[in-house]
Design a protein around this motif. Structure first.
Motif, mmCIF file in Angstrom:
data_model
loop_
_atom_site.group_PDB
_atom_site.id
_atom_site.type_symbol
_atom_site.label_atom_id
_atom_site.label_comp_id
_atom_site.label_asym_id
_atom_site.label_seq_id
_atom_site.Cartn_x
_atom_site.Cartn_y
_atom_site.Cartn_z
ATOM 1 N N ILE A 238 -33.480 6.318 -38.300
ATOM 2 C CA ILE A 238 -32.702 7.379 -37.657
ATOM 3 C C ILE A 238 -31.415 6.793 -37.100
ATOM 4 O O ILE A 238 -31.428 5.739 -36.456
ATOM 5 N N CYS A 239 -30.320 7.479 -37.373
ATOM 6 C CA CYS A 239 -29.016 7.033 -36.889
ATOM 7 C C CYS A 239 -28.862 7.414 -35.425
ATOM 8 O O CYS A 239 -29.139 8.549 -35.045
ATOM 9 N N THR A 240 -28.422 6.450 -34.627
ATOM 10 C CA THR A 240 -28.149 6.741 -33.214
ATOM 11 C C THR A 240 -26.706 6.374 -32.874
ATOM 12 O O THR A 240 -26.391 6.114 -31.720
ATOM 13 N N ASN A 241 -25.841 6.351 -33.875
ATOM 14 C CA ASN A 241 -24.435 6.081 -33.599
ATOM 15 C C ASN A 241 -23.762 7.348 -33.059
ATOM 16 O O ASN A 241 -24.417 8.368 -32.862
ATOM 17 N N LEU A 242 -22.469 7.287 -32.817
ATOM 18 C CA LEU A 242 -21.775 8.270 -31.987
ATOM 19 C C LEU A 242 -22.001 9.732 -32.395
ATOM 20 O O LEU A 242 -22.455 10.538 -31.575
ATOM 21 N N SER A 243 -21.693 10.079 -33.625
ATOM 22 C CA SER A 243 -21.811 11.497 -34.025
ATOM 23 C C SER A 243 -23.240 11.987 -33.860
ATOM 24 O O SER A 243 -23.481 13.089 -33.360
ATOM 25 N N CYS A 244 -24.179 11.185 -34.286
ATOM 26 C CA CYS A 244 -25.586 11.579 -34.187
ATOM 27 C C CYS A 244 -26.029 11.630 -32.727
ATOM 28 O O CYS A 244 -26.749 12.550 -32.328
ATOM 29 N N SER A 245 -25.576 10.665 -31.940
ATOM 30 C CA SER A 245 -25.939 10.651 -30.516
ATOM 31 C C SER A 245 -25.416 11.890 -29.805
ATOM 32 O O SER A 245 -26.116 12.495 -28.997
ATOM 33 N N GLU B 81 -27.137 2.206 -37.349
ATOM 34 C CA GLU B 81 -25.807 2.384 -36.759
ATOM 35 C C GLU B 81 -25.029 3.539 -37.368
ATOM 36 O O GLU B 81 -24.277 4.196 -36.698
ATOM 37 N N CYS B 82 -25.120 3.774 -38.638
ATOM 38 C CA CYS B 82 -24.486 4.946 -39.249
ATOM 39 C C CYS B 82 -25.033 5.061 -40.658
ATOM 40 O O CYS B 82 -25.027 4.102 -41.410
ATOM 41 N N LEU B 83 -25.479 6.268 -41.006
ATOM 42 C CA LEU B 83 -26.016 6.485 -42.347
ATOM 43 C C LEU B 83 -25.014 7.243 -43.216
ATOM 44 O O LEU B 83 -25.358 7.747 -44.283
ATOM 45 N N GLY B 84 -23.782 7.340 -42.736
ATOM 46 C CA GLY B 84 -22.718 7.921 -43.551
ATOM 47 C C GLY B 84 -22.767 9.437 -43.644
ATOM 48 O O GLY B 84 -22.163 10.009 -44.549
ATOM 49 N N GLY B 85 -23.466 10.085 -42.732
ATOM 50 C CA GLY B 85 -23.531 11.544 -42.747
ATOM 51 C C GLY B 85 -23.068 12.131 -41.425
ATOM 52 O O GLY B 85 -23.619 13.130 -40.961
ATOM 53 N N CYS B 86 -22.048 11.551 -40.852
ATOM 54 C CA CYS B 86 -21.596 11.935 -39.501
ATOM 55 C C CYS B 86 -21.274 13.427 -39.420
ATOM 56 O O CYS B 86 -21.451 14.042 -38.368
ATOM 57 N N GLY B 87 -20.785 14.027 -40.500
ATOM 58 C CA GLY B 87 -20.428 15.443 -40.483
ATOM 59 C C GLY B 87 -21.618 16.366 -40.493
ATOM 60 O O GLY B 87 -21.477 17.576 -40.271
HETATM 61 S S1 FES Z 1 -23.035 8.483 -36.766
HETATM 62 FE FE1 FES Z 1 -24.908 9.132 -37.599
HETATM 63 S S2 FES Z 1 -24.523 9.272 -39.719
HETATM 64 FE FE2 FES Z 1 -22.674 8.471 -38.911
#
Ligand code: FES
Length: 157
Positions: A82-89, A123-129
């Motif tokens: 699971i992504c917990t980077n900025l957009s997902c967070s 960190e990022c799975l490339g689906g921020c949108g």
């Molecule tokens: S921040 Fe979650 S997919 Fe990029």
């Protein structure tokens, strides 16, 4: 060397190698085959792949450990990333991570007692949108919420 691909997998290796100008270029797909066949890419599996593709073991090690889609350690039957980077967070990924951890009775990085799921943060799975995003094995899931996660986890044996 004790570790060896099945005959069916060796046939796939030959097919993959035939697509490229040299054996070395087949490394990434062959690492996927190793992961599928052996459960994870152990040091022994890295040595086996290196031997198979006439590559230095260090090259196989570097590629296998650089990319997060390769499992270099044993995990449960299904790996949740699971992504917990900025957009997902910003859209609740930490809450969803905790929701899954509570549901599975684990901490991040852990494996459920039945050996079914391991969960790690990314960190990022490339689906921020289309955050929040997670992967289960190689399946990709977007726009997550608790109900959707329940449905997703129920799909895996
Ligand atoms: S921040 Fe979650 S997919 Fe990029």
């Amino acid at each position: 060397m004790a570790l060896k691909f099945s005959e069916a997998t060796l046939k796939k290796v030959d097919e993959i190698i035939a697509r490229y100008p040299n054996k070395a270029s087949a490394l990434m797909p062959v690492l996927y085959l190793a992961q599928d066949e052996f459960g994870h890419i152990s040091d022994e599996a890295k040595m086996y792949v290196a031997d198979l593709l006439d590559l230095p073991p260090a090259k196989v090690y570097c590629v296998s450990t650089f990319y997060s889609m390769y499992k270099n350690e044993p995990t449960g039957r299904h790996l949740i990333q699971i992504c917990t980077n900025l957009s997902c967070s910003l859209l609740g990924a930490e809450h969803l991570r905790d929701y899954m951890c509570n549901k599975l009775g684990i901490e991040p990085g852990g494996t459920s007692n039945d050996g079914k799921f391991s969960l790690v943060t990314m960190e990022c799975l490339g689906g921020c949108g289309t955050a929040p995003v997670m992967m289960v094995n190689r399946d990709y899931y977007e726009n997550l919420n608790e109900k959707y996660i329940d449905d997703i986890l129920n799909k895996y044996d």
